[in-house]
Design an enzyme around this catalytic site. Structure first.
Site, short mmCIF file in Angstrom:
data_model
loop_
_atom_site.label_atom_id
_atom_site.label_comp_id
_atom_site.label_asym_id
_atom_site.label_seq_id
_atom_site.Cartn_x
_atom_site.Cartn_y
_atom_site.Cartn_z
CG MET A 29 -61.51 5.90 -1.17
SD MET A 29 -60.03 6.05 -0.17
CE MET A 29 -59.56 4.36 0.03
N GLY A 30 -63.09 4.70 -5.65
CA GLY A 30 -62.92 4.16 -6.99
C GLY A 30 -62.50 2.69 -6.96
CG LEU A 32 -66.55 2.10 -9.01
CD1 LEU A 32 -67.76 2.59 -9.80
CD2 LEU A 32 -66.66 2.51 -7.54
CG HIS A 36 -67.41 0.18 -4.86
ND1 HIS A 36 -66.25 -0.43 -5.26
CD2 HIS A 36 -67.07 0.93 -3.78
CE1 HIS A 36 -65.26 -0.07 -4.47
NE2 HIS A 36 -65.72 0.74 -3.56
N GLY A 153 -71.05 0.44 2.97
CA GLY A 153 -71.04 -1.01 3.06
C GLY A 153 -70.69 -1.49 4.46
CG MET A 190 -66.86 -8.71 -3.60
SD MET A 190 -67.19 -8.45 -5.31
CE MET A 190 -67.84 -10.06 -5.73
CB SER A 191 -61.64 -5.59 -0.39
OG SER A 191 -60.60 -4.65 -0.21
O1 PAF Z 1 -64.85 3.33 2.33
C1 PAF Z 1 -64.21 4.08 1.55
O2 PAF Z 1 -64.02 3.76 0.37
C2 PAF Z 1 -63.69 5.41 2.06
O3 PAF Z 1 -63.24 5.30 3.38
C3 PAF Z 1 -64.69 6.56 1.90
C4 PAF Z 1 -65.93 6.33 2.74
C5 PAF Z 1 -65.09 6.70 0.45
C6 PAF Z 1 -64.05 7.86 2.36
O4 PAF Z 1 -62.93 8.18 1.62
#
Ligand code: PAF
Length: 285
Positions: A29-30, A32, A36, A153, A190-191
């Site tokens: 979902m960006g 990053l 990621h 992840g 990380m989040s």
């Molecule tokens: O984990 C995420 O960022 C989201 O749930 C995903 C897998 C990209 C789906 O929108």
């Protein structure tokens, strides 16, 4: 290459497939971060071509959640992704993904609904419908990109388990690769949502990993009783920590454990102010 349209991505992937190249997909979902980037690194190492999606998926947010304020940093994400070796950054609009009707009303959208047994617990308990939205968008991304491998992840381990189940149940022809949690130097997982934490809350956020790591070390020292292990959490909790859940569940099917063993994952969710954080640890050494 930044692409916004489904057809453009399909065309590019078709060219690659004609050349016999393997394709990896990293759905995001960006916003990053290093977590990621570790998924991207794995994909770039394993596959000839890597696609990442950057899409803040409206249908996986529940009413009152942070859909509007979720960080959107597409320029920075594209730069980071390309530097890390990504071939396509796919950033569709909500309308491109769901059409006008799909955005306006759930009644006009076909959903992929994972089994209730997997979604009525942990995050699914407070985020009703969340995993329906996740499975629907991930299934669409699989159909659009048709990757050989998709990378997720372990930080969102309930999501990972549910997606693996969906892939198995629906015979989706790809392999899911799970990637370990990446932590800050002090241990915080990380989040993208860590950005919401104030300086003080950032310090308090360590409570999740403190509880989990302590449980793991108690388990390693021989304590298997879940009640006793759960009680060790209370020495870390303060009034500013709102514990949503601390649960011991099977790493494959999320069944509740009666005694901790190597197949157990300990899941935790804590709210610090209005920021809800999750983390987990596997008891396998
Ligand atoms: O984990 C995420 O960022 C989201 O749930 C995903 C897998 C990209 C789906 O929108």
């Amino acid at each position: 290459m930044l692409l916004h349209k489904i057809d453009e991505v399909r065309e590019k992937v078709r060219e690659w497939k004609k050349q016999g190249l393997t394709v990896g997909l990293v759905p995001t979902m960006g916003a990053l971060h290093k977590g990621h980037l570790s998924l991207i690194k794995k994909s770039v190492e394993k596959c000839d071509k890597t696609v990442i999606s950057v899409f803040v998926n409206p249908i996986q947010f529940c009413p009152g959640e942070d859909y509007e304020k979720y960080p959107r940093t597409l320029d920075a994400d594209t730069k980071l992704a390309e530097e890390a070796g990504v071939d396509i950054v796919f950033a569709p609009s909500a309308e491109e993904m769901y059409g006008k009707g799909g955005i306006l009303s759930n009644d006009f959208l076909t959903y992929v609904i994972p089994p209730y047994f997997y979604t009525d617990k942990l995050c699914g308990k407070s985020r009703v419908g969340h995993f329906d939205g996740v499975c629907t968008v991930v299934n669409k991304l699989f159909n659009i990109v048709q990757p050989d491998y998709a990378f997720f992840g372990e930080k969102d381990r309930q999501q990972l388990i549910i997606i693996k189940k969906m892939v198995k149940d629906l015979n989706i022809p790809l392999t899911i690769i799970s990637c370990p949690i990446v932590r800050e130097d002090d241990g915080l997982a990380m989040s993208s949502r860590n950005k919401y934490l104030s300086e003080d809350q950032r310090k308090e956020a360590l409570v999740l990993k403190n509880i989990l790591f302590n449980i793991k070390s108690c388990y390693n020292s021989g304590i298997k009783d879940i009640k006793a292990l759960t009680e060790t959490a209370y020495e870390f909790l303060k009034p500013c920590h709102e514990l949503e859940y601390l649960e011991f569940r099977d790493r494959d099917n999320l069944e509740a454990k009666t005694e901790a063993d190597k197949n157990t994952v300990v899941f935790i969710a804590v709210k610090i102010g209005s920021v809800r954080l999750i983390d987990n640890v596997s008891l396998e050494s």
